[in-house]
Write a protein that holds these residues in place. Structure first.
Motif, PDB file in Angstrom:
ATOM      1  N   TRP A   1      -8.320  -3.734  15.518  1.00 54.18           N
ATOM      2  CA  TRP A   1      -9.247  -2.492  15.841  1.00 54.18           C
ATOM      3  C   TRP A   1      -9.623  -2.381  17.100  1.00 54.18           C
ATOM      4  N   ARG A   2      -9.010  -3.142  18.210  1.00 60.28           N
ATOM      5  CA  ARG A   2      -9.083  -3.056  19.522  1.00 60.28           C
ATOM      6  C   ARG A   2      -8.526  -1.688  20.335  1.00 60.28           C
ATOM      7  N   ASN A   3      -7.487  -1.260  19.428  1.00 71.07           N
ATOM      8  CA  ASN A   3      -7.009   0.040  19.877  1.00 71.07           C
ATOM      9  C   ASN A   3      -7.061   0.752  18.434  1.00 71.07           C
ATOM     10  N   PRO A   4      -8.137   1.244  18.078  1.00 72.43           N
ATOM     11  CA  PRO A   4      -8.229   2.089  16.801  1.00 72.43           C
ATOM     12  C   PRO A   4      -7.342   3.136  16.642  1.00 72.43           C
ATOM     13  N   ARG A   5      -7.050   3.884  17.664  1.00 74.77           N
ATOM     14  CA  ARG A   5      -6.357   5.024  17.622  1.00 74.77           C
ATOM     15  C   ARG A   5      -4.669   4.520  17.138  1.00 74.77           C
ATOM     16  N   ARG A   6      -4.556   3.607  17.972  1.00 75.96           N
ATOM     17  CA  ARG A   6      -2.917   3.197  17.569  1.00 75.96           C
ATOM     18  C   ARG A   6      -2.916   2.653  16.166  1.00 75.96           C
ATOM     19  N   THR A   7      -3.954   1.763  15.842  1.00 78.65           N
ATOM     20  CA  THR A   7      -3.963   1.299  14.727  1.00 78.65           C
ATOM     21  C   THR A   7      -3.972   2.598  13.529  1.00 78.65           C
ATOM     22  N   LEU A   8      -4.897   3.357  13.605  1.00 77.95           N
ATOM     23  CA  LEU A   8      -4.976   4.636  12.853  1.00 77.95           C
ATOM     24  C   LEU A   8      -3.553   5.325  12.588  1.00 77.95           C
ATOM     25  N   ILE A   9      -2.968   5.529  13.612  1.00 81.32           N
ATOM     26  CA  ILE A   9      -1.726   6.228  13.613  1.00 81.32           C
ATOM     27  C   ILE A   9      -0.838   5.203  12.809  1.00 81.32           C
ATOM     28  N   THR A  10      -0.603   4.115  13.063  1.00 79.33           N
ATOM     29  CA  THR A  10       0.288   3.119  12.335  1.00 79.33           C
ATOM     30  C   THR A  10      -0.085   3.343  10.592  1.00 79.33           C
ATOM     31  N   LEU A  11      -1.485   3.183  10.556  1.00 80.11           N
ATOM     32  CA  LEU A  11      -1.810   3.112   9.007  1.00 80.11           C
ATOM     33  C   LEU A  11      -1.318   4.300   8.387  1.00 80.11           C
ATOM     34  N   ALA A  12      -1.470   5.493   9.247  1.00 83.33           N
ATOM     35  CA  ALA A  12      -1.172   6.918   8.497  1.00 83.33           C
ATOM     36  C   ALA A  12       0.421   6.844   8.339  1.00 83.33           C
ATOM     37  N   VAL A  13       1.231   6.236   9.034  1.00 76.33           N
ATOM     38  CA  VAL A  13       2.623   6.244   8.916  1.00 76.33           C
ATOM     39  C   VAL A  13       2.987   5.464   7.807  1.00 76.33           C
ATOM     40  N   VAL A  14       2.314   4.316   7.710  1.00 73.22           N
ATOM     41  CA  VAL A  14       2.514   3.217   6.406  1.00 73.22           C
ATOM     42  C   VAL A  14       2.054   3.944   5.149  1.00 73.22           C
ATOM     43  N   ALA A  15       0.914   4.884   5.162  1.00 81.58           N
ATOM     44  CA  ALA A  15       0.365   5.181   4.003  1.00 81.58           C
ATOM     45  C   ALA A  15       1.075   6.442   3.563  1.00 81.58           C
ATOM     46  N   ILE A  16       1.552   7.246   4.590  1.00 74.62           N
ATOM     47  CA  ILE A  16       2.432   8.568   4.172  1.00 74.62           C
ATOM     48  C   ILE A  16       3.973   7.936   3.590  1.00 74.62           C
ATOM     49  N   GLY A  17       4.607   7.000   4.286  1.00 74.63           N
ATOM     50  CA  GLY A  17       5.717   6.408   3.620  1.00 74.63           C
ATOM     51  C   GLY A  17       5.553   5.915   2.368  1.00 74.63           C
ATOM     52  N   THR A  18       4.384   5.167   1.949  1.00 79.54           N
ATOM     53  CA  THR A  18       4.195   4.632   0.804  1.00 79.54           C
ATOM     54  C   THR A  18       4.072   5.882  -0.160  1.00 79.54           C
ATOM     55  N   TRP A  19       3.304   6.558   0.195  1.00 83.08           N
ATOM     56  CA  TRP A  19       2.882   7.818  -0.806  1.00 83.08           C
ATOM     57  C   TRP A  19       4.296   8.576  -1.010  1.00 83.08           C
ATOM     58  N   SER A  20       5.202   8.863  -0.037  1.00 80.31           N
ATOM     59  CA  SER A  20       6.521   9.375  -0.418  1.00 80.31           C
ATOM     60  C   SER A  20       7.305   8.690  -1.254  1.00 80.31           C
ATOM     61  N   VAL A  21       7.254   7.246  -0.936  1.00 76.36           N
ATOM     62  CA  VAL A  21       8.042   6.535  -1.657  1.00 76.36           C
ATOM     63  C   VAL A  21       7.770   6.523  -3.302  1.00 76.36           C
ATOM     64  N   LEU A  22       6.383   6.633  -3.556  1.00 75.89           N
ATOM     65  CA  LEU A  22       5.613   6.362  -4.963  1.00 75.89           C
ATOM     66  C   LEU A  22       6.020   8.032  -5.578  1.00 75.89           C
ATOM     67  N   ILE A  23       5.746   8.830  -4.877  1.00 78.13           N
ATOM     68  CA  ILE A  23       5.863  10.191  -5.281  1.00 78.13           C
ATOM     69  C   ILE A  23       7.247  10.597  -5.872  1.00 78.13           C
ATOM     70  N   PHE A  24       8.222   9.978  -4.880  1.00 79.57           N
ATOM     71  CA  PHE A  24       9.659  10.401  -5.052  1.00 79.57           C
ATOM     72  C   PHE A  24       9.996   9.458  -6.372  1.00 79.57           C
ATOM     73  N   ALA A  25       9.444   8.422  -6.469  1.00 82.29           N
ATOM     74  CA  ALA A  25       9.778   7.418  -7.654  1.00 82.29           C
ATOM     75  C   ALA A  25       9.305   8.022  -8.992  1.00 82.29           C
ATOM     76  N   ALA A  26       8.002   8.720  -8.910  1.00 83.59           N
ATOM     77  CA  ALA A  26       7.311   9.058  -9.917  1.00 83.59           C
ATOM     78  C   ALA A  26       8.152  10.447 -10.575  1.00 83.59           C
ATOM     79  N   LEU A  27       8.613  11.233  -9.713  1.00 83.60           N
ATOM     80  CA  LEU A  27       9.160  12.467 -10.053  1.00 83.60           C
ATOM     81  C   LEU A  27      10.501  12.284 -10.506  1.00 83.60           C
ATOM     82  N   PHE A  28      11.388  11.290  -9.828  1.00 82.72           N
ATOM     83  CA  PHE A  28      12.572  10.662 -10.414  1.00 82.72           C
ATOM     84  C   PHE A  28      12.385  10.144 -11.951  1.00 82.72           C
TER      85      PHE A  28
END
Lengths: 233, 406
Positions: free
Chosen positions: B16-43
């Motif tokens: 949290w020394r660089n909150p913006r960078r951390t939040l952007i990285t968190l968003a990338v990981v969260a969206i990536g995980t979301w897409s993998v799980l949604i894709f898996a659920a649909l398939f």
């Protein structure tokens, strides 16, 4: 008694492109236990480099360094870190605190690496902060401390583990007269009370005036090494 | 342990020394995980939908036939009712239920048109437990008992034949003695199970079909369901031992297209996971390398204070582990929230014609199993932590004096 520091023909040469820049040119130096020594000289004379190679932060290009009679030349990075953890405290010119830790946590940090139990650790860290006059500021992070206060935290951090040797690089360079005086007095007191050896690289005449041994360096060589009675702090 | 207690809070605060960078990285990981799980659920839903539709129509988890029936499903390849050994195996605990059938090709004729069909003689009570067809009767009724002389046909077939409930149709089949047998049967019900099935299968009572075909008590197939699909291989092996002269086939052999769709679904999910992970890893490694580069002086200081290089590696890896861990948790929560509204099914009405050809049901049930979420989340987390080793090792590689002079 085995000296705490022995340097034998220590050389350190940096390379900048194809150019070799010698920073240390065959330094021979012995520091006894309990010494309070200052190391002076113009910028580029090799003071910081000498402290770095003695503390294992850098490796000499040639020569040998012994700490408490043990050569550190063959130690790997982990063994050097272990040596610093148990034997050597550092005080740097810039305050060099860990910004995300409070004053107390900064002082506690090395004690935690050493595995000191929590109650003892807290007591020692609080005592060290008290010794440097920072009682009541334990919970402040470095950004909320003045330069002098930060340097005192750094001193407390170096002293809390009760090292055998403290290597200080320009510890008063960023302090005003009052703070510098208090820091010198503190180091002298600890030297007298605990027998901690101090080797201090400095330009500061006030620090030099209080040392028992004064060493001068020029162009990577020791050009003066004299002992004297220190002035009262 | 005390080292982790020291480094974990330190790593968390460093994030949290660089909150913006951390939040952007968190968003990338969260969206990536979301897409993998949604894709898996649909398939999974697609594969499961296709599989369930096929298996719950007639296939079951497996079937037994006379040798040669699968190549030539005619009346000449019939088998006797199960003997004591086979009956014991079919009544064993792992088997949830089984039914006997007659299933032969035939021709159905209305007063307007003629169509080729598959006549299926069934035991109605047993079919209710094994097949969805009894529940999919949309007009009239399902068959009452094995001697029921009525027929249940698909809605689409009835439309093609221009006939309806209460009308009679002529059914022509080749009997066991080789002559062409025909019988007039009354339509008692219409079912809706998707066009390929509706056009193909015509149901009547087992006894009625056996009588028409002159089969006596002989059968074309036995279909069974298992309680736990993990036991299917074992059940098939046991049935083969109990009936060595018969073909015993699991559904994967009976419906290879469905099995292929399911297998493809799994591999597609893995490929998607790798694609998303690669993108996440590039972002993560880049971010961590930048953070490490900015903090070189601090890593030099930590070594000067007595931290060993591997402890510095651990600290940087912990930072990534925490960052990716929180991102994975957020992505998983997001995926669960996205799928929650489709708990009762996702209506694929707009795709229905295409879906039916693939053997899909009209309603998909995309769901996220806990074990599956944990598995995919753990894979992403472990791979990302592995990728963080590079910046971590570079953080610990520099000599303290050189690092502190930067």
């Amino acid at each position: 008694m085995t000296p705490i520091i022995q340097c034998r023909g220590v050389e350190r040469t940096y390379t900048q492109g194809a150019v070799a820049v010698p920073a240390l040119r065959g330094v021979d130096l012995t520091i006894g236990r309990g010494d309070f020594a200052t190391l002076a000289g113009p910028s580029g004379s090799g003071k910081t480099t000498l402290l770095s190679v003695i503390g294992g932060l850098d490796r000499p290009s040639a020569g040998e360094i012994l700490i408490e009679g043990r050569s550190i030349g063959g130690l790997d990075a982990a063994q050097l870190a272990e040596l610093r953890l148990h034997k050597i405290g550092f005080v740097f010119q810039s305050y060099s605190l860990i910004p995300v830790l409070t004053a107390l946590e900064n002082v506690e940090f090395i004690l935690r690496l050493l595995g000191v139990p929590r109650a003892e650790r807290l007591a020692r860290a609080r005592e060290a902060l008290h010794q440097v006059g920072l009682a009541g500021l334990e919970d402040r992070r470095p950004a909320r401390l003045s330069g002098g206060q930060q340097q005192r935290v750094a001193v407390a951090r170096a002293l809390a583990p009760r090292p055998a040797l403290v290597l200080a690089d320009e510890p008063t360079a960023n302090l005003d007269s009052a703070n510098a005086g208090e820091l010198i007095a503190l180091m002298q007191d600890l030297n007298a009370a605990s027998g901690i050896t101090f080797l201090i690289a400095t330009h500061d005449a006030r620090v030099i005036a209080h040392s028992r041994r004064h060493i001068e360096m020029t162009d990577g060589r020791i050009t003066l090494d004299e002992s004297s009675s220190p002035a009262a702090a | 342990m005390h080292l982790l207690a020291l480094l974990l809070p330190l790593s968390w605060r460093n994030l949290w020394r660089n909150p913006r960078r951390t939040l952007i990285t968190l968003a990338v990981v969260a969206i990536g995980t979301w897409s993998v799980l949604i894709f898996a659920a649909l398939f999974n839903a697609l594969a499961t939908g296709s599989r369930d539709t096929t298996l719950r129509l007639l296939t079951g988890h497996g079937q037994l036939h006379a040798a040669g029936y699968l190549e030539d499903p005619s009346v000449s390849h019939s088998m006797a009712r199960p003997g004591p050994a086979l009956r014991r195996a079919l009544d064993a605990q792992p088997v949830a239920g089984w039914v006997e059938r007659v299933r032969v090709p035939g021709i159905v004729q209305s007063e307007y048109r003629t169509r080729s069909v598959t006549l299926v003689g069934v035991v109605p009570q047993g079919e209710r437990a094994l097949s969805d067809v009894p529940r999919e009767v949309i007009a009239g009724r399902y068959l009452a008992d094995p001697a029921d002389p009525g027929v249940v046909m698909g809605r689409d077939l009835a439309e093609r034949l221009k006939t309806r409930i209460g009308k009679r149709v002529i059914l022509m089949v080749q009997a066991a003695d080789g002559h062409l047998a025909e019988s007039g049967l009354t339509i008692v019900g219409l079912y809706a199970a998707g066009k390929p099935a509706e056009d193909e299968f015509l149901f009547t009572g087992l006894g009625t079909a056996q009588s028409l075909l002159g089969l006596g008590e002989r059968l074309s197939e036995i279909s069974f369901l298992v309680r736990d699909e993990a036991a299917l291989t074992e059940v098939v092996a046991e049935l083969r031992r109990a009936a060595p002269g018969l073909d015993v086939a699991p559904w994967m052999e009976l419906a290879p297209l469905v099995y292929t769709i399911e297998t493809f679904g799994r591999y597609y999910t893995i490929v998607w996971l790798l694609v998303m992970f690669t993108l996440m890893a590039i972002g993560l490694v880049n971010t961590q390398l930048m953070a490490v580069f900015e903090r070189q002086r601090e890593f030099g200081l930590l070594q000067a204070l007595g931290m060993r290089p591997r402890q510095i590696v651990l600290q940087v890896v912990l930072e990534s582990a925490l960052l990716v861990g929180v991102g994975v948790l957020a992505g998983t929560a997001l995926a669960a929230a996205t799928l929650a509204p489709f708990h009762h099914g996702l209506d694929l009405g707009f795709l229905a014609p295409g879906a039916e050809i693939m053997g899909e049901s009209r309603i998909l049930h995309p769901a996220l199993g806990a074990a599956e979420s944990v598995r995919y989340g753990a894979i992403i987390w472990l791979l990302a932590v592995g990728a963080a080793l590079w910046p971590a090792l570079s953080a610990a590689a520099a000599r303290p004096a050189a690092a502190m002079s930067r």
